[in-house]
Design a protein around this motif. Structure first.
Motif, PDB file in Angstrom:
ATOM      1  N   ILE A  33       0.701  -1.094  -0.048  1.00  0.00           N
ATOM      2  CA  ILE A  33      -0.101   0.186   0.076  1.00  0.00           C
ATOM      3  C   ILE A  33       0.872   1.145  -0.022  1.00  0.00           C
ATOM      4  O   ILE A  33       2.134   1.388   0.666  1.00  0.00           O
ATOM      5  N   VAL A  34       0.531   2.404  -0.737  1.00  0.00           N
ATOM      6  CA  VAL A  34       0.855   3.620  -0.630  1.00  0.00           C
ATOM      7  C   VAL A  34       0.667   4.394   0.541  1.00  0.00           C
ATOM      8  O   VAL A  34      -0.650   4.632   0.587  1.00  0.00           O
ATOM      9  N   PHE A  44       7.075   8.174  -3.115  1.00  0.00           N
ATOM     10  CA  PHE A  44       6.264   8.194  -2.153  1.00  0.00           C
ATOM     11  C   PHE A  44       6.647   7.161  -1.050  1.00  0.00           C
ATOM     12  O   PHE A  44       7.872   6.429  -1.061  1.00  0.00           O
ATOM     13  N   PHE A  45       5.857   7.159   0.091  1.00  0.00           N
ATOM     14  CA  PHE A  45       6.284   5.914   0.954  1.00  0.00           C
ATOM     15  C   PHE A  45       5.285   4.755   0.745  1.00  0.00           C
ATOM     16  O   PHE A  45       4.014   4.804   0.450  1.00  0.00           O
ATOM     17  N   PHE A  46       5.863   3.442   1.152  1.00  0.00           N
ATOM     18  CA  PHE A  46       4.957   2.000   0.676  1.00  0.00           C
ATOM     19  C   PHE A  46       5.341   1.188   1.856  1.00  0.00           C
ATOM     20  O   PHE A  46       6.324   1.225   2.380  1.00  0.00           O
ATOM     21  N   GLN A  47       4.283   0.288   1.995  1.00  0.00           N
ATOM     22  CA  GLN A  47       4.642  -0.616   3.142  1.00  0.00           C
ATOM     23  C   GLN A  47       3.969  -1.775   2.746  1.00  0.00           C
ATOM     24  O   GLN A  47       2.929  -1.753   2.070  1.00  0.00           O
ATOM     25  N   ASP A  48       4.450  -2.992   3.093  1.00  0.00           N
ATOM     26  CA  ASP A  48       3.935  -4.390   2.873  1.00  0.00           C
ATOM     27  C   ASP A  48       3.814  -4.616   4.351  1.00  0.00           C
ATOM     28  O   ASP A  48       4.274  -4.391   5.276  1.00  0.00           O
ATOM     29  N   PRO A  49       3.315  -6.062   4.556  1.00  0.00           N
ATOM     30  CA  PRO A  49       3.205  -6.687   5.936  1.00  0.00           C
ATOM     31  C   PRO A  49       4.402  -7.006   6.472  1.00  0.00           C
ATOM     32  O   PRO A  49       4.583  -7.110   7.948  1.00  0.00           O
ATOM     33  N   THR A  50       5.694  -6.678   5.855  1.00  0.00           N
ATOM     34  CA  THR A  50       6.930  -6.616   6.557  1.00  0.00           C
ATOM     35  C   THR A  50       7.556  -5.484   6.959  1.00  0.00           C
ATOM     36  O   THR A  50       8.773  -5.591   7.738  1.00  0.00           O
ATOM     37  N   GLY A  51       7.027  -4.247   6.641  1.00  0.00           N
ATOM     38  CA  GLY A  51       7.768  -3.052   6.842  1.00  0.00           C
ATOM     39  C   GLY A  51       7.505  -2.023   5.707  1.00  0.00           C
ATOM     40  O   GLY A  51       6.837  -2.254   4.892  1.00  0.00           O
ATOM     41  N   GLY A  52       7.904  -0.608   6.170  1.00  0.00           N
ATOM     42  CA  GLY A  52       7.973   0.147   5.168  1.00  0.00           C
ATOM     43  C   GLY A  52       9.107   0.935   4.495  1.00  0.00           C
ATOM     44  O   GLY A  52      10.275   0.630   5.153  1.00  0.00           O
ATOM     45  N   ASP A  62      -0.126   7.409 -11.753  1.00  0.00           N
ATOM     46  CA  ASP A  62      -1.059   8.472 -10.927  1.00  0.00           C
ATOM     47  C   ASP A  62      -1.285   7.740  -9.706  1.00  0.00           C
ATOM     48  O   ASP A  62      -2.178   6.771  -9.765  1.00  0.00           O
ATOM     49  N   VAL A  63      -0.678   7.739  -8.275  1.00  0.00           N
ATOM     50  CA  VAL A  63      -0.873   7.173  -7.251  1.00  0.00           C
ATOM     51  C   VAL A  63      -1.235   7.950  -6.150  1.00  0.00           C
ATOM     52  O   VAL A  63      -0.779   9.275  -6.114  1.00  0.00           O
ATOM     53  N   HIS A  64      -1.941   7.529  -5.186  1.00  0.00           N
ATOM     54  CA  HIS A  64      -2.526   8.338  -4.087  1.00  0.00           C
ATOM     55  C   HIS A  64      -2.288   7.494  -2.815  1.00  0.00           C
ATOM     56  O   HIS A  64      -1.921   6.181  -2.751  1.00  0.00           O
ATOM     57  N   ALA A  65      -2.314   8.016  -1.626  1.00  0.00           N
ATOM     58  CA  ALA A  65      -2.261   7.512  -0.357  1.00  0.00           C
ATOM     59  C   ALA A  65      -3.477   6.614  -0.329  1.00  0.00           C
ATOM     60  O   ALA A  65      -4.668   6.772  -0.619  1.00  0.00           O
ATOM     61  N   GLY A  66      -3.161   5.177  -0.126  1.00  0.00           N
ATOM     62  CA  GLY A  66      -4.455   4.343   0.226  1.00  0.00           C
ATOM     63  C   GLY A  66      -4.372   3.396  -1.122  1.00  0.00           C
ATOM     64  O   GLY A  66      -5.078   2.282  -0.974  1.00  0.00           O
ATOM     65  N   ASP A  67      -3.641   3.544  -2.064  1.00  0.00           N
ATOM     66  CA  ASP A  67      -3.498   2.597  -3.127  1.00  0.00           C
ATOM     67  C   ASP A  67      -2.683   1.520  -3.020  1.00  0.00           C
ATOM     68  O   ASP A  67      -1.783   1.588  -2.449  1.00  0.00           O
ATOM     69  N   MET A  68      -3.560   0.516  -3.394  1.00  0.00           N
ATOM     70  CA  MET A  68      -2.750  -0.882  -3.315  1.00  0.00           C
ATOM     71  C   MET A  68      -1.877  -0.939  -4.673  1.00  0.00           C
ATOM     72  O   MET A  68      -2.435  -0.633  -5.840  1.00  0.00           O
ATOM     73  N   VAL A  69      -0.522  -1.102  -4.675  1.00  0.00           N
ATOM     74  CA  VAL A  69       0.344  -1.192  -5.922  1.00  0.00           C
ATOM     75  C   VAL A  69       1.008  -2.273  -5.869  1.00  0.00           C
ATOM     76  O   VAL A  69       1.435  -2.887  -5.019  1.00  0.00           O
ATOM     77  N   THR A  90       2.110  -0.351 -10.716  1.00  0.00           N
ATOM     78  CA  THR A  90       0.882  -0.499 -11.176  1.00  0.00           C
ATOM     79  C   THR A  90      -0.196  -0.404 -10.040  1.00  0.00           C
ATOM     80  O   THR A  90       0.239  -1.041  -8.928  1.00  0.00           O
ATOM     81  N   VAL A  91      -1.220   0.249  -9.979  1.00  0.00           N
ATOM     82  CA  VAL A  91      -2.220   0.261  -9.139  1.00  0.00           C
ATOM     83  C   VAL A  91      -3.223  -0.831  -9.245  1.00  0.00           C
ATOM     84  O   VAL A  91      -3.859  -1.078 -10.339  1.00  0.00           O
ATOM     85  N   THR A  92      -3.454  -1.519  -8.330  1.00  0.00           N
ATOM     86  CA  THR A  92      -4.129  -2.792  -8.273  1.00  0.00           C
ATOM     87  C   THR A  92      -5.782  -2.578  -7.516  1.00  0.00           C
ATOM     88  O   THR A  92      -6.324  -3.555  -7.627  1.00  0.00           O
ATOM     89  N   GLY A  93      -5.524  -1.500  -6.599  1.00  0.00           N
ATOM     90  CA  GLY A  93      -6.965  -1.267  -5.547  1.00  0.00           C
ATOM     91  C   GLY A  93      -6.617  -0.260  -4.815  1.00  0.00           C
ATOM     92  O   GLY A  93      -5.798   0.491  -4.702  1.00  0.00           O
ATOM     93  N   HIS A  94      -7.447  -0.287  -3.793  1.00  0.00           N
ATOM     94  CA  HIS A  94      -7.341   0.582  -2.645  1.00  0.00           C
ATOM     95  C   HIS A  94      -7.677  -0.110  -1.180  1.00  0.00           C
ATOM     96  O   HIS A  94      -8.517  -1.231  -1.223  1.00  0.00           O
TER      97      HIS A  94
END
Length: 635
Positions: A33-34, A44-52, A62-69, A90-94
């Motif tokens: 997630i962004v 931008f800042f990004f985080q997955d289940p293991t860290g940011g 075009d990405v925004h906070a809360g986008d799954m990428v 690539t944006v895949t969801g939110h």
């Protein structure tokens, strides 16, 4: 050839890389997630289940906070911690932000949670709207106990900024690290995407100056909360750094105002600020000042230096800290430090310091060494690392705060000897001057002429390679483009970078690195035409400008010729060293019509060449050459 480097698919793996390992551009493919946009360029800042982690990218998705990428790219060393250099996002969801919990300053200290989604809670000390990286942000300074955090809200519509200061709030956002040029931790930031991640737990008072004033001597005594306090007193001194001293009875305190405001002495003043630990006594920081009018002047207390710091058993007695006093002393030394005159004085066996601004009446005449002075000013006690009082100084407003009790005699032994020496020297100088005047003028004229020529050359050329530098380069680019415009011809701007130059320096030393730079400069200079210009603009980076081209293909042929110059190792001090280059190219007028745009385009092409494996040339606009992607020249 397909890369044999293992691909990283978890942020945790990247965060465990050393700077040297991250610099190897290890392939990365991440899903997460962004958490927020940094506001700097396209990152931008990004985080997955293991860290940011922080993501720098070259694409324009075009990405925004809360986008799954989904991110595809490589590792990078970053300026503080490892980063992702993304070539495709690539944006895949939110999704809502990741779960988190409350962190203390100690948890965040040193950058331990850099780029992580965190929660903090504290008291707002300052709130102001600022322009940062061409973005309008709400900048809060939050005291979270143990230290402060700079909070940056990129979207702050609907926030009641006027009543945020002194409120206790809870925030969720991305923890970022402030650091110096040595990659050393110096502070903390928190990037908050929107006001929905900010909650006011305790509102600030609507009337800042409402309520009774606290006695000055009660600052930071037992049971005092983190919130602002109000004190009242008579102004006794104001420094140039927004520091104002107030006194009420036998208690004084320094006020550090949030904004510059001239008060002057002998004014009744209310101050509301946050009490913090000073060098010895407390002071109020981020304070608001309200002047209520003239006041009865404070009568300075006459003291002796031996009574300023005393010890009674295990306890120190410091009765005069931050108060207006009078004290006498014999001047041992007088000198200028910055915008102040500083005096070292002695009173009996005690030595202390005093200072006053240089502006206004000349203080040198009243601070002569050996003079006995009576000083009026603020007594400020200094402490050691254990906060035990060890010395004090007197802060004076001007020379009017000095009374000369007795002047030192000018005819001291030192002054007498100096006068005799000066007379003898003057006599000799007059005799010699008549003899050498003509020769000196002639010699000096030649020296000035030679110096002007040498300085002109040094100002326009690189000292190591003898090539033109950045200053001279701009003149040549402008001239070249003017000629091409008049002739209706093309020009090519090449940005050339030595591959793995840092590794050469680290492995073989800077002497070998300098020899490599000289070799590259010599080969480039020996290849181009006299009307072309090759310049070194810093580090291992060179710029080549070639004008009067009839066809774009000529530029590609030149790039290939340059690459072929560096396909064999070079021998330096008996060591065979691989020496290759990467080239980024841009054409006038297709890729830009001025120096700045052409250099920017060639820089981007160079970045693509290095990302593609180095030892190659890439033009920013490959369609000019009627091929699909990029122009590669390799042997």
């Amino acid at each position: 050839m397909r890369s044999t480097k293992p691909r990283l698919d978890k942020v945790k793996q990247l965060r465990h890389l050393s700077s040297a390992e991250a610099e190897r551009l290890i392939p990365v493919k991440l899903t997460g997630i962004v958490t927020d946009l940094s506001g700097y360029k396209n990152s931008f800042f990004f985080q997955d289940p293991t860290g940011g982690i922080s993501v720098d990218r070259t694409d324009s998705a075009d990405v925004h906070a809360g986008d799954m990428v989904e991110i595809v790219g490589t590792s990078g060393p970053g300026l503080f911690a490892p980063v992702v250099l993304a070539s495709k996002v690539t944006v895949t969801g939110h999704s809502p932000p990741p779960p988190t919990h409350r962190f203390t300053y100690g948890d965040l200290f040193g950058g331990a949670q850099d780029s992580q989604w965190v929660e903090i809670e504290g008291i707002v000390h300052t709130a102001k709207v600022e322009e940062v990286d061409e973005h309008t942000l709400l900048d809060l300074r939050l005291d979270i106990g143990g230290g402060s955090v700079n909070v940056l809200l990129q979207d702050f519509a609907g926030v009641d900024i006027a009543h945020l200061v002194d409120a206790r709030i809870r925030l969720r956002g991305v923890c970022a690290t402030d650091f110096n040029q040595k990659k050393q931790f110096v502070g903390l930031d928190l990037y908050v995407p929107s006001p929905k991640f900010m909650k006011v737990l305790e509102a600030a008072r609507t009337d800042t100056f409402a309520g009774p004033a606290m006695p000055i001597g009660n600052a930071l005594q037992f049971g005092q909360a983190q919130h602002r306090v109000k004190v009242s007193g008579v102004s006794t001194y104001q420094s140039s750094d927004r520091g104002i001293y107030l006194q009420n009875g036998n208690d004084g305190i320094r006020i550090h105002a949030i904004a510059a405001q001239f008060i002057g002495a002998d004014r009744q003043v209310d101050a509301v600020g946050f009490p913090v630990v000073g060098e010895y006594g407390p002071f109020l920081e981020d304070a608001l000042i309200r002047e209520r009018g003239p006041a009865i002047p404070v009568v300075p207390l006459r003291i002796e230096a031996r009574n300023v710091i005393t010890q009674n058993g295990d306890f120190y007695q410091v009765p005069y800290d931050q108060q207006l006093v009078q004290i006498q002393g014999l001047v041992e030394e007088s000198h200028i430090a910055g915008s102040k005159r500083v005096l070292i004085l002695r009173d009996g066996n005690e030595v202390f310091e005093a200072s006053l601004p240089l502006s206004g009446r000349d203080s040198a005449s009243v601070t002569a060494i050996g003079s006995l002075l009576l000083l009026t000013g603020i007594c400020v006690v200094h402490a050691d690392l254990d906060r035990s009082p060890v010395s004090f100084e007197i802060l004076m407003k001007s020379a009017r705060d000095i009374v000369i009790l007795s002047r030192a005699s000018w005819w001291t032994a030192a002054h007498t000897l100096a006068m005799l020496a000066a007379l003898m020297g003057l006599t000799i100088a007059i005799i010699l001057w008549v003899v050498i005047l003509r020769n000196r003028v002639k010699h000096q004229t030649n020296v000035i002429r030679q110096s002007e020529d040498r300085f002109r050359h040094l100002a326009q050329h690189d000292y190591l390679t003898g090539l033109p530098n950045r200053l001279m380069l701009e003149e040549h680019i402008t001239h070249c483009l003017q000629v091409c415009a008049a002739e209706h011809t093309l020009a090519a701007v090449f940005t050339i970078d030595i591959d793995y130059f840092k590794k050469i320096n680290d492995t073989h030393g800077h002497i070998v690195g300098d020899e490599c730079l000289k070799i590259v400069a010599s080969r480039l200079r020996g290849t181009v035409r006299k009307l072309d210009v090759i310049a070194r603009i810093g580090g291992e980076e060179f710029i080549l400008i070639v004008g009067s081209l009839r066809a774009p293909q000529t530029a590609s042929e030149i790039a290939c010729e340059l690459l072929l110059l560096f396909q064999e190792t070079v021998s330096i001090q008996g060591t065979q060293i691989p020496l290759t280059i990467s080239i980024g190219g841009a054409l006038y007028p297709a890729d830009g019509t001025d120096s700045a745009s052409l250099r920017r385009m060639s820089d981007q092409a160079l970045y693509q060449a290095k990302q593609s494996g180095r030892n190659r040339a890439v033009f920013i606009n490959p369609s000019i050459f009627h091929i699909n992607s990029e122009l590669l020249c390799q042997t």
